[in-house]
Design a protein around this motif. Structure first.
Motif, PDB file in Angstrom:
ATOM      1  N   GLY A  36      34.883 -19.728  39.720  1.00 48.77           N
ATOM      2  CA  GLY A  36      34.691 -18.875  38.561  1.00 48.77           C
ATOM      3  C   GLY A  36      35.809 -19.233  37.521  1.00 48.77           C
ATOM      4  O   GLY A  36      37.081 -19.713  37.749  1.00 48.77           O
ATOM      5  N   GLY A  37      35.760 -18.836  36.253  1.00 48.55           N
ATOM      6  CA  GLY A  37      36.408 -19.242  35.095  1.00 48.55           C
ATOM      7  C   GLY A  37      36.768 -17.994  34.427  1.00 48.55           C
ATOM      8  O   GLY A  37      36.443 -16.730  34.751  1.00 48.55           O
ATOM      9  N   TYR A  38      37.225 -18.126  33.469  1.00 42.87           N
ATOM     10  CA  TYR A  38      37.725 -17.000  32.410  1.00 42.87           C
ATOM     11  C   TYR A  38      36.509 -15.953  32.196  1.00 42.87           C
ATOM     12  O   TYR A  38      36.500 -14.668  32.204  1.00 42.87           O
ATOM     13  N   ILE A  39      35.338 -16.593  31.802  1.00 42.54           N
ATOM     14  CA  ILE A  39      34.118 -15.657  31.188  1.00 42.54           C
ATOM     15  C   ILE A  39      33.592 -15.083  32.568  1.00 42.54           C
ATOM     16  O   ILE A  39      33.104 -13.973  32.534  1.00 42.54           O
ATOM     17  N   SER A  40      33.647 -15.655  33.763  1.00 41.47           N
ATOM     18  CA  SER A  40      33.053 -14.888  34.944  1.00 41.47           C
ATOM     19  C   SER A  40      34.072 -13.734  35.282  1.00 41.47           C
ATOM     20  O   SER A  40      33.540 -12.823  35.672  1.00 41.47           O
ATOM     21  N   ARG A  41      35.366 -13.767  35.206  1.00 37.63           N
ATOM     22  CA  ARG A  41      36.238 -12.848  35.206  1.00 37.63           C
ATOM     23  C   ARG A  41      36.058 -11.585  34.180  1.00 37.63           C
ATOM     24  O   ARG A  41      35.942 -10.566  34.677  1.00 37.63           O
ATOM     25  N   LEU A  42      35.793 -12.234  32.909  1.00 33.48           N
ATOM     26  CA  LEU A  42      35.449 -11.196  32.023  1.00 33.48           C
ATOM     27  C   LEU A  42      34.171 -10.452  32.460  1.00 33.48           C
ATOM     28  O   LEU A  42      34.100  -9.037  32.041  1.00 33.48           O
ATOM     29  N   ALA A  43      33.297 -11.330  32.560  1.00 25.74           N
ATOM     30  CA  ALA A  43      31.917 -10.321  33.205  1.00 25.74           C
ATOM     31  C   ALA A  43      32.063  -9.433  34.367  1.00 25.74           C
ATOM     32  O   ALA A  43      31.650  -8.161  34.442  1.00 25.74           O
ATOM     33  N   ASP A  44      32.918  -9.945  35.413  1.00 20.79           N
ATOM     34  CA  ASP A  44      33.264  -9.107  36.531  1.00 20.79           C
ATOM     35  C   ASP A  44      33.977  -7.803  36.251  1.00 20.79           C
ATOM     36  O   ASP A  44      33.509  -6.702  36.621  1.00 20.79           O
ATOM     37  N   ASP A  45      34.916  -7.748  35.027  1.00 20.37           N
ATOM     38  CA  ASP A  45      35.668  -6.775  34.656  1.00 20.37           C
ATOM     39  C   ASP A  45      34.498  -5.794  33.910  1.00 20.37           C
ATOM     40  O   ASP A  45      34.473  -4.564  33.997  1.00 20.37           O
ATOM     41  N   LEU A  46      33.724  -6.370  32.962  1.00 21.49           N
ATOM     42  CA  LEU A  46      32.819  -5.779  32.421  1.00 21.49           C
ATOM     43  C   LEU A  46      31.628  -4.957  33.317  1.00 21.49           C
ATOM     44  O   LEU A  46      31.429  -3.738  32.947  1.00 21.49           O
ATOM     45  N   GLU A  47      31.225  -5.664  34.247  1.00 20.05           N
ATOM     46  CA  GLU A  47      30.355  -5.038  35.242  1.00 20.05           C
ATOM     47  C   GLU A  47      30.822  -3.803  35.937  1.00 20.05           C
ATOM     48  O   GLU A  47      30.505  -2.836  35.979  1.00 20.05           O
ATOM     49  N   ALA A  48      32.101  -3.823  36.349  1.00 17.86           N
ATOM     50  CA  ALA A  48      33.023  -2.596  36.946  1.00 17.86           C
ATOM     51  C   ALA A  48      33.103  -1.697  35.892  1.00 17.86           C
ATOM     52  O   ALA A  48      32.897  -0.492  36.222  1.00 17.86           O
ATOM     53  N   ALA A  49      33.379  -1.859  34.632  1.00 19.73           N
ATOM     54  CA  ALA A  49      33.455  -0.816  33.651  1.00 19.73           C
ATOM     55  C   ALA A  49      32.202  -0.102  33.360  1.00 19.73           C
ATOM     56  O   ALA A  49      32.055   1.117  33.268  1.00 19.73           O
ATOM     57  N   GLN A  50      31.281  -1.040  33.288  1.00 21.50           N
ATOM     58  CA  GLN A  50      29.653  -0.576  33.362  1.00 21.50           C
ATOM     59  C   GLN A  50      29.158   0.452  34.307  1.00 21.50           C
ATOM     60  O   GLN A  50      28.729   1.625  33.970  1.00 21.50           O
ATOM     61  N   LEU A  51      29.517   0.195  35.532  1.00 22.79           N
ATOM     62  CA  LEU A  51      29.118   1.011  36.741  1.00 22.79           C
ATOM     63  C   LEU A  51      30.321   2.154  36.533  1.00 22.79           C
ATOM     64  O   LEU A  51      29.703   3.440  36.938  1.00 22.79           O
ATOM     65  N   ALA A  52      31.366   2.054  36.485  1.00 19.09           N
ATOM     66  CA  ALA A  52      32.248   3.489  36.229  1.00 19.09           C
ATOM     67  C   ALA A  52      31.692   4.250  35.363  1.00 19.09           C
ATOM     68  O   ALA A  52      31.754   5.729  35.437  1.00 19.09           O
ATOM     69  N   THR A  53      31.553   3.579  34.089  1.00 19.64           N
ATOM     70  CA  THR A  53      30.953   4.398  32.897  1.00 19.64           C
ATOM     71  C   THR A  53      29.504   5.366  33.544  1.00 19.64           C
ATOM     72  O   THR A  53      29.470   6.413  33.115  1.00 19.64           O
ATOM     73  N   GLY A  54      28.719   4.551  34.156  1.00 20.71           N
ATOM     74  CA  GLY A  54      27.468   5.187  34.572  1.00 20.71           C
ATOM     75  C   GLY A  54      27.820   6.170  35.499  1.00 20.71           C
ATOM     76  O   GLY A  54      27.153   7.312  35.544  1.00 20.71           O
ATOM     77  N   SER A  55      28.890   5.978  36.516  1.00 19.65           N
ATOM     78  CA  SER A  55      29.103   7.219  37.266  1.00 19.65           C
ATOM     79  C   SER A  55      29.687   8.423  36.500  1.00 19.65           C
ATOM     80  O   SER A  55      29.128   9.476  36.831  1.00 19.65           O
ATOM     81  N   ASP A  56      30.421   8.222  35.537  1.00 21.07           N
ATOM     82  CA  ASP A  56      30.992   9.361  34.566  1.00 21.07           C
ATOM     83  C   ASP A  56      29.920  10.152  33.818  1.00 21.07           C
ATOM     84  O   ASP A  56      29.919  11.287  33.809  1.00 21.07           O
ATOM     85  N   VAL A  57      29.067   9.331  33.278  1.00 22.52           N
ATOM     86  CA  VAL A  57      27.685   9.794  32.650  1.00 22.52           C
ATOM     87  C   VAL A  57      26.895  10.580  33.490  1.00 22.52           C
ATOM     88  O   VAL A  57      26.516  11.578  33.036  1.00 22.52           O
ATOM     89  N   LEU A  58      26.629  10.031  34.621  1.00 24.80           N
ATOM     90  CA  LEU A  58      25.851  10.736  35.476  1.00 24.80           C
ATOM     91  C   LEU A  58      26.565  12.100  36.181  1.00 24.80           C
ATOM     92  O   LEU A  58      25.888  13.218  35.954  1.00 24.80           O
TER      93      LEU A  58
END
Length: 103
Positions: A36-58
């Motif tokens: 992976g490269g920079y964009i892959s790591r950025l996507a991994d970080d955003l996915e983690a943030a999206q899932l954490a936000t989903g948990s909070d919103v739930l």
């Protein structure tokens, strides 16, 4: 999508569904190699943030939805945020599913 064999270069090329849409609202894909490269790591970080936000919103939405006296506007707002988080979670699941071996 998935993986393609890059036999000429001895690598495997992967198409990764990114956790954000294009400006036109269409799926965005990243062509990556075996590392992976920079964009892959950025996507991994955003996915983690999206899932954490989903948990909070739930958690917050449950308290609104559990209260029969919650105003309509709060219930509607909770529903809209839950729908956004579900769309994000489904995109993350699709992206990760496409990256499983044999997909």
């Amino acid at each position: 999508m998935g993986q393609l064999d890059g036999r000429a270069h001895g690598t495997t090329t992967t198409y990764r569904l990114l956790p954000w849409p294009s400006p036109e609202g269409k799926p965005c894909y990243l062509v990556t190699g075996s590392t992976g490269g920079y964009i892959s790591r950025l996507a991994d970080d955003l996915e983690a943030a999206q899932l954490a936000t989903g948990s909070d919103v739930l958690g917050l939405a449950r308290s609104v939805l559990d209260d029969p006296a919650s105003p309509y506007t709060e219930v509607r707002y909770a529903g809209l945020r839950l729908a956004e988080c579900l769309a994000d979670a489904l995109r993350v699941a699709e992206s990760r599913g496409l990256r499983l071996p044999g997909s």
